[in-house]
Design a protein around this motif. Structure first.
Motif, PDB file in Angstrom:
ATOM      1  N   VAL A  37       0.782  -1.297   0.254  1.00 48.66           N
ATOM      2  CA  VAL A  37       0.128  -0.412  -0.199  1.00 48.66           C
ATOM      3  C   VAL A  37       0.756   1.161   0.202  1.00 48.66           C
ATOM      4  O   VAL A  37       1.372   1.707   1.436  1.00 48.66           O
ATOM      5  N   PRO A  40       0.852   5.226   2.708  1.00 49.03           N
ATOM      6  CA  PRO A  40       0.275   4.176   4.132  1.00 49.03           C
ATOM      7  C   PRO A  40       0.131   5.492   5.714  1.00 49.03           C
ATOM      8  O   PRO A  40      -0.631   5.371   6.070  1.00 49.03           O
ATOM      9  N   PRO A  45      -4.888   6.425   1.772  1.00 50.05           N
ATOM     10  CA  PRO A  45      -4.207   4.960   1.893  1.00 50.05           C
ATOM     11  C   PRO A  45      -4.773   4.546   3.221  1.00 50.05           C
ATOM     12  O   PRO A  45      -4.781   3.418   3.497  1.00 50.05           O
ATOM     13  N   VAL A  48      -8.104   1.944   3.155  1.00 47.09           N
ATOM     14  CA  VAL A  48      -7.230   0.790   2.542  1.00 47.09           C
ATOM     15  C   VAL A  48      -6.930  -0.356   3.548  1.00 47.09           C
ATOM     16  O   VAL A  48      -7.199  -1.446   4.201  1.00 47.09           O
ATOM     17  N   PHE A  59      -0.278  -6.631   4.640  1.00 46.33           N
ATOM     18  CA  PHE A  59      -0.254  -5.544   4.192  1.00 46.33           C
ATOM     19  C   PHE A  59       1.979  -5.721   4.398  1.00 46.33           C
ATOM     20  O   PHE A  59       2.013  -5.348   5.416  1.00 46.33           O
ATOM     21  N   PRO A  86      -4.446   6.144  -2.419  1.00 39.43           N
ATOM     22  CA  PRO A  86      -3.252   5.060  -2.551  1.00 39.43           C
ATOM     23  C   PRO A  86      -3.390   4.514  -3.459  1.00 39.43           C
ATOM     24  O   PRO A  86      -4.164   4.909  -4.558  1.00 39.43           O
ATOM     25  N   THR A  88      -2.769   0.359  -4.780  1.00 36.61           N
ATOM     26  CA  THR A  88      -2.063  -1.125  -4.225  1.00 36.61           C
ATOM     27  C   THR A  88      -1.508  -2.040  -5.011  1.00 36.61           C
ATOM     28  O   THR A  88      -1.875  -1.886  -6.535  1.00 36.61           O
ATOM     29  N   SER A  98      -9.830   4.918  -3.004  1.00 35.60           N
ATOM     30  CA  SER A  98      -9.354   3.854  -1.628  1.00 35.60           C
ATOM     31  C   SER A  98     -10.923   3.072  -1.727  1.00 35.60           C
ATOM     32  O   SER A  98     -10.118   2.385  -2.064  1.00 35.60           O
TER      33      SER A  98
END
Lengths: 247, 219
Positions: A37, A40, A45, A48, A59, A86, A88, A98
């Motif tokens: 991710v 963060p 983010p 998520v 993660f 974010p 991923t 997100s």
């Protein structure tokens, strides 16, 4: 779960990872099942991250400093062409936005961890309804407050008191509607915690903290009870501990 | 035979037309219940019961009452997976995630500047409201940047989320239609090769043509 010991810059990771040109449509490789991710410490983010914690999915945060403009780096724009976080990365599978990411993992791992989508199609409909409310009626105003109250000096943009005032007024009217809703329903989509509630966590934490407008929440009985409930969830506590806010 | 679902709102509203396009693609019978916004019907106590923010559309079927056009579209697709266009919201999780990503991109990046332009250029003059030139130029610049991203994407992919028309493309139809047909901003789309190709394809779908007819009949 959590970040690896060594600090990795986003740039270093770009050169390490092999990226086929049709990255978007590659299959996720589930050998390691660790979702990367990007960014963060930032608010979007964190939606998520909370979702992944609730769903018991491993993660790894990939640092990306928005305050240094790393999201406009050409290598990052290859992953996320709109230049936002974010993003991923699940093996070779890349996803952004997100709320899209949350929906994907909440559905993929429906039978694992907390159910965040409701049990029926109708309950899911309510989750979608209030997730869209968060996206279009709540987020724009609290985002403006975040930008102008918290980040304007860091980003070198003028702090606009009119925008702050207008955003607070609009947010206030939205919260009045939330107050009415939450007087009839324990959570936004019904009597169950869902993505709709979760999506509010990061920016509301800014609102009651560094933005300095906790009264907007505490002055509303049911909104206050709802906020106390969702913000005390272990998943939110964990995410804040792992990635303290940048300001 | 199931009762038709109910959609409350004027067909001229971009958000209402988003839902109508989805219902027609999915071949789900519906009843459109007019809401006279000029008379403030969307702020009446009765309407606020089904949409507390006083916005259109509101949606009802036998099982539930919903609002927010993109939520309604998702619900329709999930409730009626076997009807009409079965692939509209993807037939597997990866396809669905890609569609959600681009519906979010529409909602977060395309909708804000295009909505301002639609209001300023198409609606304000008709409502005899003063236009704001700096707001127009700011949002034109924002939308140009977004469409640059789209042009690159559409050079790699026939539709936004992949090879098939989906909710992600559909979600763009209402605002883009007004920009092209009522705001004299067609050039935003025609000046970019891949966006032009994409716009031509999605706007000529039968479902969208039917929505445009409904809008014409309402004026």
């Amino acid at each position: 779960m959590g970040p690896k010991g060594e600090k990795k810059t986003a740039a270093a990771l770009f050169y390490k990872l092999k990226r086929p040109s049709t990255l978007q449509h590659s299959q996720p490789t589930s050998t390691t099942m660790v979702v990367k991710v990007y960014g963060p410490v930032f608010a979007s983010p964190k939606r998520v991250l909370v979702c992944l914690v609730e769903k018991e999915i491993e993660f790894e945060g990939v640092p990306l400093d928005l305050l240094k403009g790393e999201h406009k780096d050409p290598e990052f724009l290859k992953l996320q062409p709109f230049g936002t976080v974010p993003v991923t990365q699940d093996g070779d599978y890349v996803l952004y936005e997100s709320r899209a990411i949350m929906r994907y993992y909440a559905e993929k791992y429906k039978s694992q961890g907390t159910d965040l989508l409701g049990k029926t199609v109708e309950e899911r409909g309510q989750v979608e309804n209030w997730l869209e409310v968060e996206a279009h009626n709540f987020d724009p105003h609290v985002f403006n407050l975040t930008l102008h109250v918290m980040f304007s000096s860091k980003l070198g943009i003028p702090r606009d008191e009119n925008v702050i005032k207008e955003s607070e007024e609009k947010l206030s009217r939205v919260l009045d509607i939330y107050e009415e809703r939450l007087s009839k329903s324990k959570y936004l989509a019904g009597d169950f915690f869902s993505l709709a509630d979760l999506s509010h966590l990061p920016f509301t934490q800014y609102l009651v903290g560094p933005i300095g407008k906790e009264y907007m929440i505490t002055s509303r009985k049911h909104v206050n009870a709802w906020w106390n409930d969702i913000s005390s969830r272990p998943s939110w506590q964990k995410v804040q501990q792992l990635y303290p806010a940048p300001l | 035979m199931a009762t038709p679902v109910k959609v409350h709102g004027p067909p001229l509203s971009t958000a209402v037309s988003r839902v109508l396009a989805c219902l027609i693609e999915k071949d789900v019978p519906f009843q459109l219940i007019p809401v006279n916004m000029a008379k403030g019907e969307h702020k009446s106590p009765d309407f606020l019961k089904i949409q507390p923010f006083g916005q259109v559309p509101a949606f009802q079927d036998e099982a539930t009452s919903l609002f927010e056009s993109r939520a309604i579209c998702r619900y329709i697709c999930e409730k009626y997976p076997e009807k009409g266009n079965k692939g509209l919201y993807g037939t597997n999780p990866l396809a669905k995630a890609s569609i959600d990503q681009w519906v979010e991109a529409e909602g977060q990046s395309f909708n804000p500047p295009s909505s301002v332009l639609v209001f300023q250029l198409a609606f304000a003059p008709r409502m005899k409201l003063k236009q704001d030139p700096s707001l127009i130029s700011q949002n034109e610049a924002k939308l140009e940047k977004v469409l640059d991203v789209y042009d690159k994407r559409l050079g790699e992919s026939r539709f936004l989320a992949g090879d098939d028309f989906s909710l992600a493309d559909l979600s763009h139809l209402p605002n883009a239609h007004y920009l092209v047909n009522a705001a004299e901003r067609g050039e935003l789309f025609t000046s970019k090769k891949n966006v032009e190709r994409w716009w031509g394809e999605i706007s000529s779908r039968d479902s969208w043509k039917k929505v445009v007819d409904m809008q014409k009949q309402a004026t």
